[in-house]
Structure formats: structure tokens, C-alpha cells
Scaffold this motif. Sequence first.
Motif, mmCIF file in Angstrom:
data_model
loop_
_atom_site.group_PDB
_atom_site.id
_atom_site.type_symbol
_atom_site.label_atom_id
_atom_site.label_comp_id
_atom_site.label_asym_id
_atom_site.label_seq_id
_atom_site.Cartn_x
_atom_site.Cartn_y
_atom_site.Cartn_z
ATOM 1 N N GLU A 77 54.573 16.565 105.649
ATOM 2 C CA GLU A 77 54.102 17.927 105.588
ATOM 3 C C GLU A 77 54.005 18.486 104.289
ATOM 4 O OE1 GLU A 77 55.963 22.038 107.259
ATOM 5 O OE2 GLU A 77 56.651 20.460 107.718
ATOM 6 N N PHE A 78 54.870 18.086 103.434
ATOM 7 C CA PHE A 78 54.818 18.271 102.001
ATOM 8 C C PHE A 78 53.740 17.549 101.207
ATOM 9 C CE2 PHE A 78 56.469 17.461 97.323
ATOM 10 C CZ PHE A 78 56.500 18.942 97.023
ATOM 11 N N MET A 79 53.525 16.590 101.371
ATOM 12 C CA MET A 79 52.766 15.840 100.588
ATOM 13 C C MET A 79 51.330 16.007 101.028
ATOM 14 S SD MET A 79 54.251 14.422 98.348
ATOM 15 C CE MET A 79 52.667 13.505 97.623
ATOM 16 N N LEU A 80 51.059 16.465 102.345
ATOM 17 C CA LEU A 80 49.564 16.623 102.575
ATOM 18 C C LEU A 80 49.050 17.975 102.147
ATOM 19 C CD1 LEU A 80 49.596 15.324 106.388
ATOM 20 C CD2 LEU A 80 48.206 14.426 104.623
ATOM 21 N N VAL A 95 48.599 9.174 101.653
ATOM 22 C CA VAL A 95 50.164 9.975 101.781
ATOM 23 C C VAL A 95 50.918 9.193 102.875
ATOM 24 C CG1 VAL A 95 51.053 11.922 103.115
ATOM 25 C CG2 VAL A 95 49.385 12.265 101.278
ATOM 26 N N LYS A 96 50.264 8.687 103.984
ATOM 27 C CA LYS A 96 51.186 7.820 105.045
ATOM 28 C C LYS A 96 51.715 6.493 104.401
ATOM 29 C CE LYS A 96 50.396 5.460 109.504
ATOM 30 N NZ LYS A 96 49.475 5.232 110.366
ATOM 31 N N TYR A 97 50.996 5.905 103.526
ATOM 32 C CA TYR A 97 51.389 4.669 102.671
ATOM 33 C C TYR A 97 52.754 5.318 101.843
ATOM 34 C CZ TYR A 97 51.499 0.920 99.427
ATOM 35 O OH TYR A 97 51.902 -0.125 98.545
ATOM 36 N N SER A 98 52.520 6.149 101.233
ATOM 37 C CA SER A 98 53.481 6.803 100.160
ATOM 38 C C SER A 98 54.774 7.089 100.841
ATOM 39 C CB SER A 98 52.859 7.932 99.321
ATOM 40 O OG SER A 98 53.664 8.551 98.417
#
Length: 335
Positions: free
Chosen positions: A39-42, A58-61
Amino acid sequence: MNKLNLQFLGSLQFKRLTFQSENPLEELWARISQLGSPEFMLYKNHRNSKSNNWDSFVKYSVIRVRQACEFRKSLQQTTLLTAPLPLYYSFLNLTRSILSLNSASIPTPSHGLTFKKGNNFLENAALIPAKGTFVDYLNSMNINSISNKIFTLNDCLSRIIEINYDYNLFCGTNQSSLVIQIEVEAMTNGDVSLIFPAHLTNFRSSWQKEFPSISKTYHLKPDGNVLYCKFLTPDIKGVSNILHNTLETDLISRDTPIWYLIRQVTSDPILPRPAYYFISLFILSNIVRYQPELMLEVSNPDSQLGWLLIRFLKTAERFYPQLMLSWLYDHPVYF
């Protein structure tokens, strides 16, 4: 009317992004853990956030950030005998996470380093192969053509800024850290001087070779171990900018203008600052896994090398993630 020529006060660090806390270590890792939230990164304003594949990066990270934080938490149950292993995997996952976001790509799955056994503890080393996560990191920092280079544990420890005093205590008179502390004197008339230590007795003849990254920006003064540059329209922001682009800042917010450089005493290039932490922990993690008997001697309370390694591990836990955050934000971050 002539203006007074005064010295700029303070450290000249960029301190716009400073997190105040009674416990900088825990505050730092709390900020790292926030990167584990999709939520934060997207919705984070990042230079690659408009990429068509941003969701996949983002999913990878985020999962690797979570792993980094969990590996770090497991340190509380370890001693020098095993601590390098979880801390290395914490840093490996954190590096892969930030690298993915900053490069808009998925890092190569392999480590990017190969362990090489040395004749003594500090001569244990890592070879840089043709590919891997660490190689991807170096490429992202424009460090290329370094395949098959070997860095010993001693090579790395002697180049880590945050342990330079402890390294010098450990070595005594045998050798010294390659980290050089520089005093900066910046004047309101535009004169910026870098004052190098007096113990560099060959400085005036060797500075361009040993500090090539600043050889085109600064010039040698007529006397002493002092370099200078001149601003035509000086201001504190411009001075801070050139210092951040040519020198290494202290990772702790300070009031005095002390900066750093690493002496280049071999043909090998100076690596990015986090790289020496990463290689050191890779070497130590391999010793822990495959040569644990070597850890018995350094775990002895009388071992000065063991003392230095404990200091290194504590320093790495504190400052490596700060360097990663600064890389992510493309701006110095202080805690």
C-alpha cells in the motif's frame, strides 16, 4: 563596500530528511519495514513509479524487505559464531529490494560473489563473477569491467568509513585504515578548502593518484595538505552540493564540517560505499557456514580481531540500511 569574508558554520550536510528518535537504530529499521507495505510502495512517488511493470517490481520488493527485517530480528538470538549469516541475508534481501525499485528490473538470482579461502582470517576473500545480484548493483552504480577482481576481508574493513577508528586501534602501528578524514573550510567569498591529515607525508605528490575522484574539481594550494576550489557565486546550498558530489558525508548528523574519502592505493576502483559492507558480510557468512572452526578463535574474549568483528557487525546493522534508504530516496537520510 566590501563584504566580510566569514566561514560557513555547521557541517554543510544536507539534513532535509532527518528522522529524530531516541533510538536511531530501531527508528531506521522501522522506516525500512514500512517499505514492506505494498500500500505504501504502490503510491510512493518514485522515479520509476510510472513504469508499466511497477506493480511487479513492488511485489518483488516488499517480500524481500519483510525477509530483511525478519533476518535482522533473528540477530537478537545470535553471537559472533552465527550472527554474520542472518545479517548477510538481511542485507542481500534489502539490496535486492532497493535495486529492483531503482533499476526497474528484477536482480539476477545468484549472489554475485564467490568465496575464496585465504591463508589467514583477514585474507579470506570474495571474487566478483560475471553476473549476480552484487554485479547488478555495481552496474547500476556505473561500476563495470570488474569481473574476476578479488577483495579480501581486510581490503573491505580497511575501507569502511564508520569503523576506521576501530580498525586503526586493531592494527596498531602495522597499518592503518584507508579512510581519510577531511576538514572542510568554506568561506562566504567562495573559497572552499579541504584540509587533509598531516600524516599523509606524500600528499602533495600523490593526491591526484590516491584521490582521483576529486582531481578535476579541486586544486593544490601552495602549502600544506590542502586542496581548494572557488565559487563565483557562493551560497551554502551550492557548497553542500559540491561536497556531497565529491566527498563522503558522515552518516550521523553533526555540527562540525568533517567529511571523508578513501585512498586508492591499488589499480582497483573505489567501490560504492555500501559495497564494502556487503562483501565483508558475504565473506563472514561463508566462514560461518563452511569454516565455523575459524570462528572459535575470534570468539575468544581475548581476541582483538573478534572485538573488531563485533564492532563491524553492530556498525553494519546500523548504517547499511541507512545507505540503502539514501540510495532509494536519492538524497542523504539521517537518523
